[in-house]
Design an enzyme around this catalytic site. Structure first.
Site, PDB file in Angstrom:
ATOM      1  CB  SER A 143      61.208  80.724  53.597  1.00  0.00           C
ATOM      2  OG  SER A 143      59.892  80.700  53.095  1.00  0.00           O
ATOM      3  CE1 TYR A 156      63.250  80.817  49.509  1.00  0.00           C
ATOM      4  CE2 TYR A 156      60.944  80.264  49.866  1.00  0.00           C
ATOM      5  CZ  TYR A 156      62.040  81.067  50.130  1.00  0.00           C
ATOM      6  OH  TYR A 156      61.929  82.117  51.006  1.00  0.00           O
TER       7      TYR A 156
END
Length: 187
Positions: A143, A156
């Site tokens: 990501s 994350y």
């Protein structure tokens, strides 16, 4: 559309979102797919929707034994493994001042260590088969949060950043970050 006729691909986190889209693309390209996920009902439903060329197996990417079982299943069902898509991950979290060390570690374990285990075991189990078949790919999904950060995603972002900074060696395709809105399994 990519021609995947007679190819076999394992897609982690394949129950929904990007993983389900990857699994669907494999089947639409003429290939067979093993969808793995901890979301059993969704994973089984996705595999059923894709038909006989899709299988589902419950798979916790943080477990080395589950990785071996998944690759053994794919080899047993399809006779080969031509591709591995490391897509499983979670993206959730509280405000930084409310983030627990336990939650942070869990996100890192799934998003970073899970990919490492998959590549490590995949290289040992699948790459010899890929070479014998004339080639294959290990695709690791990450990501842009690792480069830019996102609110409420401390673990994350950290896991994606560490992942993006990992050495680009071995038989892997390391894609450039792209933006996509997907549901992630809650932590």
């Amino acid at each position: 559309m990519v021609d995947l006729k007679d190819k076999a691909v394992v897609v982690t986190g394949g129950a929904r979102g990007l993983g389900a889209a990857a699994a669907r693309a494999v089947v639409e390209g003429g290939g067979r797919v093993l969808i793995t996920d901890v979301s059993e009902a969704e994973g089984a439903r996705t595999a059923a929707e894709l038909g006989d060329t899709a299988h589902f197996l419950r798979h916790d990417v943080t477990s080395e034994e589950d990785w071996r079982t998944a690759l053994d299943h794919a080899i047993g069902a399809f006779g080969r493994v031509d591709g591995l898509v490391n897509n499983a991950g979670i993206a959730s979290g509280p405000l930084l001042e409310e983030e627990s060390v336990e939650h942070f570690r869990r996100v890192l374990e799934i998003n970073l260590v899970g990919v490492f285990i998959g590549v490590f075991i995949g290289v040992k189990a699948a790459v010899p088969l890929m070479r014998a078949a004339g080639g294959g790919s290990i695709v690791n999904i990450s990501s842009a949060a690792g480069l830019t950060g996102l609110p409420l995603t401390g673990g994350y972002g950290a896991s994606s950043g560490a992942y993006a900074a990992s050495p680009r060696s071995g038989p892997s395709n390391w894609p450039s970050p792209a933006s996509a809105s997907t549901p992630s399994t809650p932590a």
